[in-house]
Design an enzyme around this catalytic site. Structure first.
Site, short mmCIF file in Angstrom:
data_model
loop_
_atom_site.label_atom_id
_atom_site.label_comp_id
_atom_site.label_asym_id
_atom_site.label_seq_id
_atom_site.Cartn_x
_atom_site.Cartn_y
_atom_site.Cartn_z
N ASP A 117 0.82 -1.21 0.00
CA ASP A 117 0.00 0.00 0.00
C ASP A 117 0.85 1.26 0.00
OD1 ASP A 117 -2.08 -1.87 0.33
OD2 ASP A 117 -1.98 -1.69 2.50
N GLU A 172 -11.32 0.40 -3.87
CA GLU A 172 -10.91 0.86 -2.54
C GLU A 172 -9.72 1.80 -2.69
OE1 GLU A 172 -10.01 -2.72 -0.42
OE2 GLU A 172 -8.54 -3.38 -1.88
#
Length: 552
Positions: free
Chosen positions: A15, A189
């Site tokens: 991420d 997302e």
């Protein structure tokens, strides 16, 4: 010219959120159940990244009892040029049972990337993966996934945006639902907002955390939309370019999307920057399965792709494709910095141990581990079993290669069978191997054995523990593509003696563990560790003379 070789940050570094401040680049990565939380890396050339600090190291977030793969998710770095402040938004996933995904999101700020950081400022519990956007007019916005739990509604939910007052710490007005994704891959997302040539661009992660992962994009003239999808209808970056329809699937491994023609897999979750040279790059996560398998022990790593803007104002990869590459052209006119080794060596001769050390489910800095009680050694006071998600006493570093040698030397004098100390491999509290010293009641002395945890099952590996009469042993683990050889020696000049050969430890990977029901397993990564257990009186300790990981 610099060549960027991926992954630029090997091992568990998922991420990635990238920013540039003047000529320096910074990346923040997720840390899940590991402390210190949220690691910060720095680079001047995009090719070589040094771990410089961490953000959460004072129990700002309580990770005790965290189930795999919950914890600290998807940090987002930003820089507000008006106030000269770095901002960091992140989610603390506290529950995934029942796919409820209860998550509290926070923001923190600092004037120095190395800290100190402010105390966490609560934002919302509407979902996860928050990001902060600082607009040119001085307004600030938060984008996040609103998690959907209702039956009959498309999961995982909507991407929502709201204005936020960072000074007075509050959401202003209401959340605006802007999209459920820009492609048919679903599982949109990690929304991040950028502004370029009059458009607001919304970059999303898509396709879940597995082999269908990708980066998708839409644009709008107003920050609240409506957002127009990229005209291709496909991700702009992925490892598996073929079309997939998976709307309504809240997340999945999508093993059918494995691309046999790509060494890189799972490319997705991107973060965009413009360089001081006017070029564009995206940092994104990726994985590398062990050859011939779908197992990814190193977890999700950080990579970088070069991008460009088309004449129609859309972002795409430099070569016009959407297939992520292992090698990328670096910045023009920028000198390459010193290449950094991913080996780890600490002889514990200073007051501070190596910056790469992390520990699961607890705070690192509370006295249970230190280099001061016995100078030249790392002392670890034994606590709960490694099956525990509350205060296990272990220190670990991320595995960064498929082939490496891990060594340590431990001194330990137990007086009960529930006291142990040694080293091993660790994924989470249910999955690890541990070669250790302990007390033998039958001999009255110290012996060596191997303990294994697999999907929560406890197994003792050796039927005949090895005597360690002086309570000192040097331990060695050689890892080769999911197999481990464990050896020992009792003096510095002795030959290494094999304890266990070709132990199958490939299950210590994202796909091999038993994460929360409904998940593919985990999405963290393999660690090497040293540690101690005392389920007797909590009065024993182990002294480690050195810690060494050498990658091949």
């Amino acid at each position: 010219m610099i060549t960027i070789t991926n992954p630029v940050i090997p091992g568990m570094a998922p991420d990635p959120s990238i920013i540039r401040v003047e000529d320096a680049y910074y990346i923040a990565t997720s840390t899940f159940h590991w402390n210190p939380g949220i690691q910060i890396y720095k680079s001047t050339d995009l090719a070589n990244w040094e771990l410089i600090s961490s953000v959460l190291h004072k129990d700002e977030v309580n990770l005790r009892g965290t189930n795999t793969p919950a914890g600290v998710w998807a940090p987002h770095l930003s820089y507000d040029a008006r106030s000269n402040k770095f901002w960091l938004a992140f989610s603390h996933m506290v529950n995934m049972a029942g796919r409820e995904f209860n998550s509290d999101s926070y923001a923190m700020w600092t004037e120095n990337i190395n800290g100190p950081w402010s105390e966490p400022i609560y934002i919302t519990s509407i979902g996860f993966d928050p990001a902060i956007f600082h607009d040119e007019d001085g307004k600030h916005y938060v984008s996040i996934l609103e998690w959907e739990t209702r039956q009959g509604y498309q999961a995982p939910g909507h991407i929502v945006i709201a204005e936020v007052d960072l000074q007075n710490r509050g959401i202003m007005g209401s959340w605006h639902r802007v999209t459920q994704g820009f492609t048919s891959r679903g599982c949109a997302e990690a929304p991040q907002i950028y502004k370029h040539n009059g458009y607001y661009y919304l970059i999303l992660a898509a396709g879940g955390t597995g082999y269908a992962h990708g980066v998708e994009i839409g644009r709008a003239t107003s920050i609240f939309g409506p957002y127009e999808p990229h005209p291709s209808g496909e991700p702009i970056i992925t490892s598996s370019p073929r079309h997939l329809f998976s709307l309504g699937d809240p997340d999945a491994g999508h093993f059918e999307m494995y691309n046999p023609h790509s060494f890189m897999q799972k490319a997705g979750h991107g973060s965009l920057i413009q360089t001081q040279t006017g070029e564009w790059y995206i940092a994104h996560l990726m994985s590398r399965p062990i050859e011939g398998t779908l197992y990814n022990p190193l977890g999700r790593e950080t990579s970088i792709q070069k991008m460009k803007w088309t004449k129609d104002g859309w972002l795409e990869m430099e070569d016009g494709s959407n297939l992520a590459k292992m090698e990328v052209e670096g910045m023009k006119g920028v000198k390459e910095s010193t290449r950094l080794s991913h080996d780890v060596r600490d002889d514990f001769n200073s007051d501070q141990y190596h910056i790469r050390f992390m520990t699961p489910y607890r705070n690192q800095h509370t006295g249970w581990v230190n280099t001061t009680e016995r100078p030249g050694f790392l002392r670890i006071h034994g606590e709960n079993s490694f099956f525990s998600q509350v205060n296990p006493a272990l220190m670990a570093t991320r595995a960064t290669s498929f082939h490496y040698q891990f060594q340590t030397k431990v001194e330990f004098h137990p007086d009960h069978y529930s006291e142990t100390a040694g080293m091993g491999l660790y994924y989470d509290s249910n999955n690890w191997i541990y070669v250790h010293l302990t007390h033998s009641e039958s001999t009255g002395g110290t012996v060596m054995n191997i303990l294994q945890a697999k999907l929560g099952e406890r197994m003792e590996v050796l039927h005949n523990p090895v005597p360690v009469p002086e309570g000192v042993a040097e331990l060695q683990l050689i890892y080769r593509s999911g197999l481990a050889d464990l050896s020992y020696r009792l003096t510095d000049t002795a030959d290494w003696q094999l304890l266990a050969e070709h132990m199958d430890v490939i299950y210590l990977s994202d796909e091999g563990v038993n994460g929360e029901p409904g998940e593919i397993g985990g999405f963290t990564g393999l660690f090497n560790f040293i540690g101690s257990v005392d389920s007797h009186q909590h009065d024993s300790f182990a002294d480690f003379d050195y810690y060494s990981v050498e990658n091949y």
